[in-house]
Design a protein around this motif. Structure first.
Motif, PDB file in Angstrom:
ATOM      1  N   ARG A  13       0.847  -1.188   0.000  1.00  0.00           N
ATOM      2  CA  ARG A  13       0.000   0.000   0.000  1.00  0.00           C
ATOM      3  C   ARG A  13       0.885   1.241   0.000  1.00  0.00           C
ATOM      4  N   SER A  14       0.510   2.263  -0.736  1.00  0.00           N
ATOM      5  CA  SER A  14       1.350   3.448  -0.856  1.00  0.00           C
ATOM      6  C   SER A  14       0.592   4.694  -0.414  1.00  0.00           C
ATOM      7  N   PHE A  15       1.313   5.613   0.167  1.00  0.00           N
ATOM      8  CA  PHE A  15       0.752   6.862   0.667  1.00  0.00           C
ATOM      9  C   PHE A  15       1.791   7.945   0.403  1.00  0.00           C
ATOM     10  N   GLN A  16       1.930   8.325  -0.851  1.00  0.00           N
ATOM     11  CA  GLN A  16       2.971   9.278  -1.225  1.00  0.00           C
ATOM     12  C   GLN A  16       2.369  10.660  -1.455  1.00  0.00           C
ATOM     13  N   LYS A  17       3.134  11.678  -1.032  1.00  0.00           N
ATOM     14  CA  LYS A  17       2.739  13.069  -1.226  1.00  0.00           C
ATOM     15  C   LYS A  17       3.950  13.838  -1.725  1.00  0.00           C
ATOM     16  N   GLN A  18       3.685  14.960  -2.327  1.00  0.00           N
ATOM     17  CA  GLN A  18       4.754  15.871  -2.726  1.00  0.00           C
ATOM     18  C   GLN A  18       5.241  16.624  -1.486  1.00  0.00           C
ATOM     19  N   GLU A  19       6.455  17.171  -1.558  1.00  0.00           N
ATOM     20  CA  GLU A  19       7.045  17.868  -0.415  1.00  0.00           C
ATOM     21  C   GLU A  19       6.129  18.959   0.139  1.00  0.00           C
ATOM     22  N   GLU A  20       5.520  19.749  -0.725  1.00  0.00           N
ATOM     23  CA  GLU A  20       4.658  20.838  -0.252  1.00  0.00           C
ATOM     24  C   GLU A  20       3.407  20.307   0.463  1.00  0.00           C
ATOM     25  N   GLU A  21       2.921  19.136   0.034  1.00  0.00           N
ATOM     26  CA  GLU A  21       1.781  18.520   0.719  1.00  0.00           C
ATOM     27  C   GLU A  21       2.178  18.059   2.117  1.00  0.00           C
ATOM     28  N   TRP A  22       3.376  17.461   2.247  1.00  0.00           N
ATOM     29  CA  TRP A  22       3.853  17.043   3.575  1.00  0.00           C
ATOM     30  C   TRP A  22       4.034  18.258   4.478  1.00  0.00           C
ATOM     31  N   ARG A  23       4.611  19.322   3.946  1.00  0.00           N
ATOM     32  CA  ARG A  23       4.825  20.540   4.757  1.00  0.00           C
ATOM     33  C   ARG A  23       3.501  21.119   5.257  1.00  0.00           C
ATOM     34  N   ALA A  24       2.435  20.949   4.485  1.00  0.00           N
ATOM     35  CA  ALA A  24       1.123  21.481   4.857  1.00  0.00           C
ATOM     36  C   ALA A  24       0.472  20.684   5.986  1.00  0.00           C
ATOM     37  N   VAL A  25       0.803  19.389   6.122  1.00  0.00           N
ATOM     38  CA  VAL A  25       0.131  18.560   7.117  1.00  0.00           C
ATOM     39  C   VAL A  25       1.010  18.187   8.317  1.00  0.00           C
ATOM     40  N   LEU A  26       2.317  18.403   8.212  1.00  0.00           N
ATOM     41  CA  LEU A  26       3.223  18.084   9.318  1.00  0.00           C
ATOM     42  C   LEU A  26       3.759  19.363   9.950  1.00  0.00           C
ATOM     43  N   SER A  27       4.068  19.291  11.236  1.00  0.00           N
ATOM     44  CA  SER A  27       4.753  20.413  11.882  1.00  0.00           C
ATOM     45  C   SER A  27       6.163  20.489  11.292  1.00  0.00           C
ATOM     46  N   PRO A  28       6.854  21.619  11.441  1.00  0.00           N
ATOM     47  CA  PRO A  28       8.232  21.694  10.933  1.00  0.00           C
ATOM     48  C   PRO A  28       9.137  20.599  11.512  1.00  0.00           C
ATOM     49  N   GLN A  30       8.149  17.575  12.678  1.00  0.00           N
ATOM     50  CA  GLN A  30       7.732  16.301  12.081  1.00  0.00           C
ATOM     51  C   GLN A  30       8.284  16.177  10.659  1.00  0.00           C
ATOM     52  N   PHE A  31       8.233  17.247   9.890  1.00  0.00           N
ATOM     53  CA  PHE A  31       8.751  17.216   8.530  1.00  0.00           C
ATOM     54  C   PHE A  31      10.252  16.927   8.551  1.00  0.00           C
ATOM     55  N   ARG A  32      10.990  17.584   9.433  1.00  0.00           N
ATOM     56  CA  ARG A  32      12.440  17.392   9.528  1.00  0.00           C
ATOM     57  C   ARG A  32      12.780  15.942   9.831  1.00  0.00           C
ATOM     58  N   VAL A  33      12.041  15.320  10.735  1.00  0.00           N
ATOM     59  CA  VAL A  33      12.333  13.942  11.122  1.00  0.00           C
ATOM     60  C   VAL A  33      11.783  12.946  10.104  1.00  0.00           C
ATOM     61  N   LEU A  34      10.497  13.027   9.811  1.00  0.00           N
ATOM     62  CA  LEU A  34       9.858  12.038   8.931  1.00  0.00           C
ATOM     63  C   LEU A  34      10.321  12.111   7.481  1.00  0.00           C
ATOM     64  N   ARG A  35      10.464  13.299   6.944  1.00  0.00           N
ATOM     65  CA  ARG A  35      10.767  13.438   5.516  1.00  0.00           C
ATOM     66  C   ARG A  35      12.250  13.680   5.235  1.00  0.00           C
ATOM     67  N   LEU A  36      12.988  14.294   6.187  1.00  0.00           N
ATOM     68  CA  LEU A  36      14.405  14.603   5.963  1.00  0.00           C
ATOM     69  C   LEU A  36      15.337  13.710   6.779  1.00  0.00           C
ATOM     70  N   ALA A  59       3.006   9.396  12.577  1.00  0.00           N
ATOM     71  CA  ALA A  59       2.487  10.761  12.607  1.00  0.00           C
ATOM     72  C   ALA A  59       2.222  11.295  11.200  1.00  0.00           C
ATOM     73  N   GLY A  60       2.800  10.661  10.202  1.00  0.00           N
ATOM     74  CA  GLY A  60       2.610  11.110   8.833  1.00  0.00           C
ATOM     75  C   GLY A  60       1.334  10.607   8.195  1.00  0.00           C
ATOM     76  N   CYS A  61       1.053   9.308   8.352  1.00  0.00           N
ATOM     77  CA  CYS A  61      -0.096   8.727   7.640  1.00  0.00           C
ATOM     78  C   CYS A  61      -1.081   7.988   8.536  1.00  0.00           C
ATOM     79  N   GLY A  62      -0.756   7.808   9.816  1.00  0.00           N
ATOM     80  CA  GLY A  62      -1.683   7.162  10.735  1.00  0.00           C
ATOM     81  C   GLY A  62      -1.596   5.650  10.803  1.00  0.00           C
ATOM     82  N   THR A  63      -0.665   5.042  10.090  1.00  0.00           N
ATOM     83  CA  THR A  63      -0.509   3.589  10.112  1.00  0.00           C
ATOM     84  C   THR A  63      -0.076   3.123  11.500  1.00  0.00           C
TER      85      THR A  63
END
Length: 144
Positions: A13-28, A30-36, A59-63
Motif C-alpha cells: 500500500r502506498s501513501f505518497q505526497k509531494q514535499e509541499e503537501e507534507w509541509r502542509a500537514v506536518l509540523s516543521p 515532524q517534517f524534519r524527522v519524517l521526511r528529511l 504521525a505522517g499517515c496514521g498507520t
C-alpha cells in the motif's frame, strides 16, 4: 487463516505526497524527522517515558506501527520497542551494518533505527529506537 486486523498494513500500500503537501500537514519538526531523516533531541520526546496501554501510529499517515506491549525502557533517551506490528515498517541496512533504518511501510516516513544483539532481556533482543515526533499515541483506556 487468521483474520487480518486493521493494524497490519500490507507493505504494498502506498501513501505518497509531494514535499509541499507534507509541509502542509506536518509540523516543521515532524517534517524534519519524517521526511528529511532527522532525529529528536535525546530524552526530550513526548513518548520517551510513556508506558500507558495503547498503540503508536505513524504521525505522517496514521498507520499503526507499535503496540505498547512491545515498548520497554532501554535508557537510550528515545522510545524503544522490541518489535513492530507485522508489515508496518521497512528495515534498510545502513553502511557498516551496525543498525537498520526503519521507515513506515505505507508513507516511507523515517522513524529511527533498529539495533540488534545489545543484550536486552526482550523476546527479540532488538531495540527499535524511534523518534517521538514521528509517532502519535492512542490510548486503549477510553477515559484518556
Amino acid at each position: 487463516m487468521a483474520a487480518m486486523t486493521t493494524a497490519a498494513i500490507p507493505a504494498t500500500r502506498s501513501f505518497q505526497k509531494q514535499e509541499e503537501e507534507w509541509r502542509a500537514v506536518l509540523s516543521p519538526e515532524q517534517f524534519r524527522v519524517l521526511r528529511l531523516k532527522g532525529t529528536d533531541k535525546r530524552g526530550k520526546g513526548e513518548y520517551t517515558k510513556k508506558f500507558e496501554e495503547g498503540t503508536y501510529s505513524c504521525a505522517g499517515c496514521g498507520t499503526a506501527l507499535y503496540k505498547s506491549t512491545t515498548k520497554f525502557d532501554s535508557g537510550c533517551g528515545w522510545p524503544a520497542f522490541f518489535d513492530a506490528i507485522p508489515g508496518a515498517i521497512k528495515q534498510t541496512p545502513e553502511a557498516g551494518g551496525r543498525r537498520m533504518e526503519i521507515t513506515c511501510a505505507v508513507c516511507d516516513g523515517h522513524l529511527g533505527h533498529v539495533f540488534k544483539g545489545e543484550g536486552y532481556s526482550t523476546p527479540t533482543d532488538q531495540r527499535h529506537c524511534v523518534n517521538s515526533v514521528s509517532l502519535k499515541f492512542a490510548s486503549t483506556n477510553s477515559s484518556q
